[in-house]
Write an enzyme that holds these catalytic residues in place. Structure first.
Site, PDB file in Angstrom:
ATOM      1  N   ARG A  57       0.820  -1.208   0.000  1.00  0.00           N
ATOM      2  CA  ARG A  57       0.000   0.000   0.000  1.00  0.00           C
ATOM      3  C   ARG A  57       0.855   1.259   0.000  1.00  0.00           C
ATOM      4  NH1 ARG A  57      -4.042  -1.734   4.689  1.00  0.00           N
ATOM      5  NH2 ARG A  57      -2.192  -2.865   5.344  1.00  0.00           N
ATOM      6  N   LYS A 164      -0.940 -17.035   8.322  1.00  0.00           N
ATOM      7  CA  LYS A 164      -1.847 -17.092   9.458  1.00  0.00           C
ATOM      8  C   LYS A 164      -2.169 -15.662   9.903  1.00  0.00           C
ATOM      9  CE  LYS A 164      -0.352 -17.441  13.582  1.00  0.00           C
ATOM     10  NZ  LYS A 164       0.238 -16.274  14.270  1.00  0.00           N
ATOM     11  N   ASP A 193       2.115 -22.655   8.040  1.00  0.00           N
ATOM     12  CA  ASP A 193       2.366 -22.637   9.482  1.00  0.00           C
ATOM     13  C   ASP A 193       3.870 -22.779   9.594  1.00  0.00           C
ATOM     14  OD1 ASP A 193       2.931 -23.319  12.118  1.00  0.00           O
ATOM     15  OD2 ASP A 193       0.985 -24.273  12.391  1.00  0.00           O
ATOM     16  N   HIS A 194       4.556 -21.684   9.909  1.00  0.00           N
ATOM     17  CA  HIS A 194       6.011 -21.756   9.759  1.00  0.00           C
ATOM     18  C   HIS A 194       6.656 -22.731  10.744  1.00  0.00           C
ATOM     19  CE1 HIS A 194       6.078 -18.815  13.059  1.00  0.00           C
ATOM     20  NE2 HIS A 194       7.353 -19.085  13.216  1.00  0.00           N
ATOM     21  N   LYS A 198      10.131 -25.752  10.418  1.00  0.00           N
ATOM     22  CA  LYS A 198      11.322 -25.831  11.287  1.00  0.00           C
ATOM     23  C   LYS A 198      11.919 -27.238  11.179  1.00  0.00           C
ATOM     24  CE  LYS A 198       9.713 -22.353  14.590  1.00  0.00           C
ATOM     25  NZ  LYS A 198      10.630 -21.245  14.551  1.00  0.00           N
ATOM     26  N   GLU A 232       8.034 -17.455  24.898  1.00  0.00           N
ATOM     27  CA  GLU A 232       8.742 -16.348  24.247  1.00  0.00           C
ATOM     28  C   GLU A 232       9.074 -15.295  25.280  1.00  0.00           C
ATOM     29  OE1 GLU A 232       7.346 -15.351  20.079  1.00  0.00           O
ATOM     30  OE2 GLU A 232       5.491 -15.754  21.141  1.00  0.00           O
ATOM     31  N   ASP A 251      -3.398 -16.765  18.461  1.00  0.00           N
ATOM     32  CA  ASP A 251      -2.124 -16.502  17.797  1.00  0.00           C
ATOM     33  C   ASP A 251      -1.275 -17.770  17.681  1.00  0.00           C
ATOM     34  OD1 ASP A 251      -0.190 -14.681  16.674  1.00  0.00           O
ATOM     35  OD2 ASP A 251       0.936 -14.797  18.555  1.00  0.00           O
ATOM     36  N   HIS A 256       0.360 -23.319  15.632  1.00  0.00           N
ATOM     37  CA  HIS A 256       1.674 -23.871  15.955  1.00  0.00           C
ATOM     38  C   HIS A 256       1.636 -25.017  16.977  1.00  0.00           C
ATOM     39  CE1 HIS A 256       2.749 -20.482  13.680  1.00  0.00           C
ATOM     40  NE2 HIS A 256       2.907 -19.603  14.637  1.00  0.00           N
ATOM     41  N   LYS A 357       3.814 -14.891  26.138  1.00  0.00           N
ATOM     42  CA  LYS A 357       4.773 -13.814  25.864  1.00  0.00           C
ATOM     43  C   LYS A 357       5.390 -13.366  27.184  1.00  0.00           C
ATOM     44  CE  LYS A 357       3.479 -12.798  21.453  1.00  0.00           C
ATOM     45  NZ  LYS A 357       4.362 -13.191  20.349  1.00  0.00           N
TER      46      LYS A 357
HETATM   47  C1  BG6 Z   1       3.889 -16.134  15.060  1.00  0.00           C
HETATM   48  C2  BG6 Z   1       3.092 -15.405  16.096  1.00  0.00           C
HETATM   49  O1  BG6 Z   1       3.068 -16.943  14.274  1.00  0.00           O
HETATM   50  O2  BG6 Z   1       4.860 -16.964  15.704  1.00  0.00           O
HETATM   51  C3  BG6 Z   1       4.004 -14.557  16.964  1.00  0.00           C
HETATM   52  O3  BG6 Z   1       2.134 -14.566  15.461  1.00  0.00           O
HETATM   53  C4  BG6 Z   1       5.104 -15.421  17.547  1.00  0.00           C
HETATM   54  O4  BG6 Z   1       3.274 -13.902  17.992  1.00  0.00           O
HETATM   55  C5  BG6 Z   1       5.795 -16.231  16.472  1.00  0.00           C
HETATM   56  O5  BG6 Z   1       6.047 -14.544  18.158  1.00  0.00           O
HETATM   57  C6  BG6 Z   1       6.755 -17.242  17.069  1.00  0.00           C
HETATM   58  O6  BG6 Z   1       7.503 -17.834  16.047  1.00  0.00           O
HETATM   59  P1  BG6 Z   1       8.995 -18.319  16.301  1.00  0.00           P
HETATM   60  O7  BG6 Z   1       9.413 -18.945  15.018  1.00  0.00           O
HETATM   61  O8  BG6 Z   1       9.801 -17.093  16.664  1.00  0.00           O
HETATM   62  O9  BG6 Z   1       8.919 -19.283  17.438  1.00  0.00           O
END
Ligand code: BG6
Length: 517
Positions: A57, A164, A193-194, A198, A232, A251, A256, A357
């Site tokens: 944007r 996501k 879903d990253h 991993k 985290e 989240d 995850h 968090k």
């Molecule tokens: C994201 C969340 O999908 O994953 C974040 O939206 C989170 O809030 C993050 O911090 C954590 O990913 P990773 O790879 O740092 O564990």
């Protein structure tokens, strides 16, 4: 030990294609996607002919866009940044500014794509990466469909990667799937879903299914319970606006944490194919006992951090004082729950999940807690039977990726005293792998058409179906005790009680390889 690079272990270069990133100026693009692309090219896995088009944007020129990416990749890539590879990649980067709802944007995009593919003789294989806020997903897909950009033919493919969060409850996830299916076939949709990208998450599959000693004891006869922790130390950073609407559960858990649960709990698939693996993952999610509305308060815990001090002495503010967060916010920054899986393998074995968090560190770990030995004959041991820990297997996803097994051993000397020791496998000691963002594998898989590590519609829907009652009860009965944990602590007291009620406790994270006799 052979040195093998995880990215490099896939052997072939991806086919020529163009990647279009909606949200091209955003955090994800700068921090993760471009560093991951750079890594792929360095490993010679990116296609020889390729281009990336950023769509955003912000009214930027192409030169300004390239400068922005250049600064970002230098900052976030870490060790091994390669000037030559990156310089070449940057020359294939384009930018189009515009509003995502404006049909004219898609006409311009179409023209640009035709120009790029014509000039560079790239096959018109496109994948559109939706790295935008979720309210744009359906709109962008519909516009791409209208512009004819999603039409495939025998000699080219079109794919859409959806970031996501995929919905915010079952109803919205079903609706988003319905909207996407109006313009896309399921096999064209790559829901990301990253965590599945991993290395160590994928390694759980190898650990379970490529070893003959593990599977026979991977069940209720030997395992007492399973703990999954995604902790985290970060707060909400610059994402207060999104996070205050989402909260820790939305989240992290349906995506995850349940992805981790699925790889731990799934049955062996009949092949390593995308559908066979995803069938098993969906099956196990569907086998989780639904948490009834009346059970939610007993089976789940929520928390929100107040101001506190992180390890290292850094003072951090309360969640309610973060930018773009309501000063009386009732949003949770911590969530924990106890799930039971109704299968022959797992009946009676609780799975405890927690994420939050501003916890004392960044740890993602899965603990497989085995049962006690059936008979204790070491009566001379200094340890009493109840104090001899049962074996535990710790799958460390991050940091210190690896696998550790704690077991009991005899302390040297004339009496049969016992101590707890560990066997520890550390990824970095065995494989000379460069750290990855998790996105390398996923981007490569998308270019090569391998959907194994992406979520299928039924998988996402099963996860939300499970979360819906929890969300209902949490929103109907807002927490009255927030904030209920200090930043820098391990979360609310109620999370300890969740396990204590079952006679169990959370295993301290990062503990496995520090266990001592
Ligand atoms: C994201 C969340 O999908 O994953 C974040 O939206 C989170 O809030 C993050 O911090 C954590 O990913 P990773 O790879 O740092 O564990």
């Amino acid at each position: 030990m052979p040195a093998t690079d995880p990215v490099n272990s896939a052997s072939e270069m991806a086919p020529p294609n163009v990647m279009v990133i909606f949200g091209g100026t955003g955090d994800l693009t700068r921090r993760k996607l471009f560093p991951a692309l750079h890594h792929l090219w360095k490993e010679k896995l990116g296609p020889e002919r390729f281009a990336v088009v950023g769509v955003g944007r912000e009214a930027l020129t192409e030169a300004a866009y390239r400068d922005m990416l250049d600064a970002a990749v230098r900052e976030y890539y870490g060790e091994g940044f390669d000037e030559t590879v990156w310089g070449e990649m940057l020359r294939s980067v384009y930018y189009i500014p515009g509003a995502f709802a404006d049909p004219e944007l898609y006409a311009r995009l179409d023209r640009l794509l035709q120009r790029i593919t014509g000039e560079s003789q790239i096959a018109p294989n496109y994948f559109f990466y939706l790295a935008t806020p979720p309210n744009f997903f359906a709109e962008i897909a519909a516009q791409l469909g209208r512009a004819g950009l999603l039409n495939e033919s025998g000699d080219h493919w079109r794919r859409v990667v959806v970031e996501k969060p995929f919905g915010r409850d079952l109803r919205s996830a079903l609706e988003l799937n319905r909207q996407l299916h109006q313009v896309l076939r399921e096999r064209q949709i790559y829901r990301i879903d990253h965590y599945l990208g991993k290395e160590t998450v994928q390694n759980i599959l190898a650990f379970r299914f490529a070893n003959s000693t593990i599977e026979p004891i991977w069940n209720r006869r030997y395992i007492d319970h399973v703990q999954i922790t995604v902790a985290e130390s970060l707060g909400v950073e610059r994402r207060g606006g999104y996070y205050d609407q989402a909260g820790a559960l939305r989240d992290m858990i349906p995506n995850h944490l349940l992805a981790l649960l699925a790889v731990v709990a799934m049955e062996p698939p009949t092949s390593f194919g995308a559908e066979a693996i995803r069938d098993e993952q969906t099956k196990v999610l569907r086998a989780i006992q639904p948490i009834g509305h009346d059970e939610v308060l007993a089976a789940t815990v929520r928390g929100q951090y107040g101001a506190g001090t992180l390890p290292g002495g850094v003072r951090v503010p309360a969640y309610r004082s973060e930018a773009k967060v309501a000063p009386d916010s009732k949003t949770e920054t911590y969530a924990a729950m106890r799930l039971m899986i109704d299968t022959w393998r797992w009946a009676g074995v609780p799975f405890y999940l927690r994420t939050g968090k501003r916890l004392p560190g960044r740890f993602t770990e899965i603990v497989i807690q085995y049962q006690h030995a059936p008979n204790f004959m070491f009566r001379d041991s200094l340890l009493k039977r109840e104090n001899v820990p049962a074996n535990s297997l710790v799958l460390r996803i991050q940091p210190d990726e690896g696998i550790g097994l704690n077991f009991n051993a005899k302390v040297p000397g004339p009496t049969a005293h016992l101590g707890t020791v560990d066997m520890d496998f550390r990824y970095d000691e065995h494989f000379s792998a460069a750290p990855t963002t998790g996105y390398e594998t996923l981007l490569y898989d998308c270019m090569t058409g391998d959907a194994t590590l992406f979520k299928r519609a039924d998988n996402i829907e099963a996860a939300w179906a499970l979360m819906d009652p929890v969300l209902d009860v949490w929103s109907a009965l807002p927490a009255r005790d927030f904030p209920n944990y200090l930043a820098g602590s391990w979360g609310p007291e109620a999370a300890e009680q969740l396990l204590a009620r079952d006679g169990r406790s959370w295993r301290p994270c990062g503990f496995c390889h520090k266990a001592s006799p």
